[in-house]
Write a protein that holds these residues in place. Structure first.
Motif, PDB file in Angstrom:
ATOM      1  N   LEU A 134       4.284  16.258  -0.993  1.00  0.00           N
ATOM      2  CA  LEU A 134       5.099  16.809   0.097  1.00  0.00           C
ATOM      3  C   LEU A 134       5.212  18.310  -0.082  1.00  0.00           C
ATOM      4  N   THR A 135       4.815  19.060   0.937  1.00  0.00           N
ATOM      5  CA  THR A 135       4.956  20.516   0.925  1.00  0.00           C
ATOM      6  C   THR A 135       6.090  20.903   1.864  1.00  0.00           C
ATOM      7  N   LEU A 136       7.120  21.549   1.309  1.00  0.00           N
ATOM      8  CA  LEU A 136       8.270  21.976   2.115  1.00  0.00           C
ATOM      9  C   LEU A 136       7.948  23.278   2.847  1.00  0.00           C
ATOM     10  N   ARG A 137       8.797  23.644   3.761  1.00  0.00           N
ATOM     11  CA  ARG A 137       8.558  24.842   4.561  1.00  0.00           C
ATOM     12  C   ARG A 137       8.626  26.117   3.724  1.00  0.00           C
ATOM     13  N   ASP A 138       9.294  26.072   2.573  1.00  0.00           N
ATOM     14  CA  ASP A 138       9.319  27.231   1.684  1.00  0.00           C
ATOM     15  C   ASP A 138       8.197  27.164   0.648  1.00  0.00           C
ATOM     16  N   ASP A 139       7.228  26.234   0.886  1.00  0.00           N
ATOM     17  CA  ASP A 139       6.027  26.066   0.059  1.00  0.00           C
ATOM     18  C   ASP A 139       6.285  25.401  -1.290  1.00  0.00           C
ATOM     19  N   ARG A 140       7.483  24.949  -1.570  1.00  0.00           N
ATOM     20  CA  ARG A 140       7.700  24.122  -2.757  1.00  0.00           C
ATOM     21  C   ARG A 140       7.059  22.759  -2.525  1.00  0.00           C
ATOM     22  N   THR A 141       6.638  22.100  -3.577  1.00  0.00           N
ATOM     23  CA  THR A 141       5.977  20.806  -3.446  1.00  0.00           C
ATOM     24  C   THR A 141       6.653  19.752  -4.307  1.00  0.00           C
ATOM     25  N   ILE A 142       6.561  18.518  -3.850  1.00  0.00           N
ATOM     26  CA  ILE A 142       7.032  17.351  -4.590  1.00  0.00           C
ATOM     27  C   ILE A 142       5.915  16.320  -4.532  1.00  0.00           C
ATOM     28  N   THR A 143       5.494  15.816  -5.671  1.00  0.00           N
ATOM     29  CA  THR A 143       4.432  14.816  -5.720  1.00  0.00           C
ATOM     30  C   THR A 143       4.934  13.569  -6.420  1.00  0.00           C
ATOM     31  N   GLY A 144       4.698  12.424  -5.787  1.00  0.00           N
ATOM     32  CA  GLY A 144       5.143  11.183  -6.383  1.00  0.00           C
ATOM     33  C   GLY A 144       4.859   9.992  -5.492  1.00  0.00           C
ATOM     34  N   PRO A 145       5.269   8.801  -5.913  1.00  0.00           N
ATOM     35  CA  PRO A 145       5.066   7.599  -5.097  1.00  0.00           C
ATOM     36  C   PRO A 145       5.960   7.623  -3.861  1.00  0.00           C
ATOM     37  N   LEU A 146       5.403   7.161  -2.749  1.00  0.00           N
ATOM     38  CA  LEU A 146       6.124   7.198  -1.480  1.00  0.00           C
ATOM     39  C   LEU A 146       5.722   6.009  -0.628  1.00  0.00           C
ATOM     40  N   SER A 147       6.701   5.391  -0.025  1.00  0.00           N
ATOM     41  CA  SER A 147       6.443   4.291   0.905  1.00  0.00           C
ATOM     42  C   SER A 147       7.353   4.477   2.107  1.00  0.00           C
ATOM     43  N   ALA A 148       6.765   4.528   3.304  1.00  0.00           N
ATOM     44  CA  ALA A 148       7.568   4.799   4.497  1.00  0.00           C
ATOM     45  C   ALA A 148       6.819   4.365   5.749  1.00  0.00           C
ATOM     46  N   PRO A 171       5.266   4.662  21.349  1.00  0.00           N
ATOM     47  CA  PRO A 171       5.026   5.252  20.028  1.00  0.00           C
ATOM     48  C   PRO A 171       4.095   4.394  19.181  1.00  0.00           C
ATOM     49  N   GLU A 172       3.319   5.039  18.333  1.00  0.00           N
ATOM     50  CA  GLU A 172       2.429   4.351  17.409  1.00  0.00           C
ATOM     51  C   GLU A 172       3.062   4.342  16.022  1.00  0.00           C
ATOM     52  N   LYS A 173       2.787   3.297  15.252  1.00  0.00           N
ATOM     53  CA  LYS A 173       3.383   3.152  13.924  1.00  0.00           C
ATOM     54  C   LYS A 173       2.315   3.287  12.852  1.00  0.00           C
ATOM     55  N   TYR A 174       2.631   4.064  11.808  1.00  0.00           N
ATOM     56  CA  TYR A 174       1.721   4.258  10.690  1.00  0.00           C
ATOM     57  C   TYR A 174       2.483   4.052   9.380  1.00  0.00           C
ATOM     58  N   LEU A 175       1.763   3.561   8.370  1.00  0.00           N
ATOM     59  CA  LEU A 175       2.383   3.250   7.083  1.00  0.00           C
ATOM     60  C   LEU A 175       1.907   4.225   6.015  1.00  0.00           C
ATOM     61  N   LEU A 176       2.874   4.723   5.241  1.00  0.00           N
ATOM     62  CA  LEU A 176       2.565   5.471   4.027  1.00  0.00           C
ATOM     63  C   LEU A 176       2.781   4.510   2.866  1.00  0.00           C
ATOM     64  N   ASN A 177       1.733   4.246   2.095  1.00  0.00           N
ATOM     65  CA  ASN A 177       1.788   3.198   1.078  1.00  0.00           C
ATOM     66  C   ASN A 177       1.678   3.747  -0.329  1.00  0.00           C
ATOM     67  N   LYS A 178       2.261   3.008  -1.264  1.00  0.00           N
ATOM     68  CA  LYS A 178       1.987   3.246  -2.681  1.00  0.00           C
ATOM     69  C   LYS A 178       0.688   2.540  -3.075  1.00  0.00           C
ATOM     70  N   ARG A 179       0.449   1.417  -2.423  1.00  0.00           N
ATOM     71  CA  ARG A 179      -0.753   0.642  -2.693  1.00  0.00           C
ATOM     72  C   ARG A 179      -1.013  -0.267  -1.498  1.00  0.00           C
ATOM     73  N   ASN A 180      -2.285  -0.489  -1.174  1.00  0.00           N
ATOM     74  CA  ASN A 180      -2.623  -1.487  -0.155  1.00  0.00           C
ATOM     75  C   ASN A 180      -3.991  -2.077  -0.432  1.00  0.00           C
ATOM     76  N   LYS A 181      -4.289  -3.147   0.260  1.00  0.00           N
ATOM     77  CA  LYS A 181      -5.558  -3.825   0.061  1.00  0.00           C
ATOM     78  C   LYS A 181      -6.090  -4.312   1.399  1.00  0.00           C
ATOM     79  N   GLY A 182      -7.397  -4.543   1.445  1.00  0.00           N
ATOM     80  CA  GLY A 182      -8.039  -4.993   2.664  1.00  0.00           C
ATOM     81  C   GLY A 182      -8.317  -6.481   2.640  1.00  0.00           C
ATOM     82  N   GLN A 183      -9.185  -6.886   3.535  1.00  0.00           N
ATOM     83  CA  GLN A 183      -9.552  -8.288   3.662  1.00  0.00           C
ATOM     84  C   GLN A 183     -10.824  -8.580   2.862  1.00  0.00           C
ATOM     85  N   LEU A 184     -11.024  -9.854   2.551  1.00  0.00           N
ATOM     86  CA  LEU A 184     -12.234 -10.258   1.842  1.00  0.00           C
ATOM     87  C   LEU A 184     -13.480  -9.827   2.619  1.00  0.00           C
ATOM     88  N   GLY A 185     -14.417  -9.250   1.911  1.00  0.00           N
ATOM     89  CA  GLY A 185     -15.662  -8.820   2.531  1.00  0.00           C
ATOM     90  C   GLY A 185     -15.646  -7.393   3.046  1.00  0.00           C
TER      91      GLY A 185
END
Length: 226
Positions: A134-148, A171-185
């Protein structure tokens, strides 16, 4: 007796209506509220939308007003402060998704009549782990796990209208994940994720240009959101 009560009720309703009209006629008074009128829509009440765009890992661009669930904040663990932080979208310049690890997970099943021995089925599915910067407007950054969950109220281009980009679809919905997986194949490329979100009026213009360029390109394959 019943007629007398009904007549009294009608007189009382008429009197109240007269008082409402008379009161509303005074300067500075707010208009009377119709209790049977339609309620304001959720979209008309949102004051926490931030203009910008979302870029997916497959290159697709989604431009519009970005927001979270009502009264929500992004919750991310700040390793430097060693605590959880709640970050509103309005203080952000950018969210960048960083891939920590990705692999094809093999599918295993127990052999028939053997409860302690597994066999590989020959199939696999894509898996991936992420962290977000995450980059804030004052250019400080925070890096870590996020789910939203992030929503985008799209801007649809309509030439000739006073405000050419108008949010006319749901509105369209999007996921921010810590981890995800797909389908077989599926392959790792088919496991599409939110790669970047940029905020602000300049980002909105940048997203519009990217989206316009994308529309001019020939589409070679379909994409999906997760």
């Amino acid at each position: 007796m019943r007629n007398f009560i009904e007549h009294g009720t009608q007189v009382l309703v008429a009197l109240l209506g007269t008082l409402v009209v008379a009161g509303g006629a005074q300067a500075g008074d707010p208009p009377a509220i119709n209790p049977f009128g339609s309620a304001p829509t959720e979209r008309s009440q949102r004051d926490d939308m931030v203009p910008g765009y979302i870029e997916m890992s497959d290159g697709t661009i989604h431009v519009g007003n970005i927001y979270l669930t009502r009264d929500a904040r992004l919750k991310i663990y700040d390793g430097q402060l060693e605590r959880q932080r709640l970050i509103p979208l309005r203080v952000l310049k950018e969210i960048e998704c960083l891939v920590k690890k990705e692999w094809l997970e093999k599918e295993w099943k127990f052999k028939e009549l053997a409860l302690d021995e597994k066999m590989y089925t020959g199939k696999s599915y894509p898996s991936r782990e992420y962290e977000h910067k995450l980059t804030l407007r004052d250019d400080r950054t925070i890096t870590g796990p996020l789910s939203a969950v992030v929503y985008v109220e799209p801007n649809i281009y309509k030439p000739g209208t006073p405000n050419a980009y108008r949010p006319d679809i749901k509105p369209e919905k999007y996921l921010l994940n810590k981890r995800n997986k797909g389908q077989l194949g599926e392959t790792l490329d088919s496991l599409v994720y939110v790669k970047r979100i940029k905020f602000g009026e300049e980002a909105l213009e940048e997203g519009r240009k990217k989206a316009a360029t994308q529309r001019r390109r020939p589409q070679t394959r379909s994409t999906s959101r997760r």
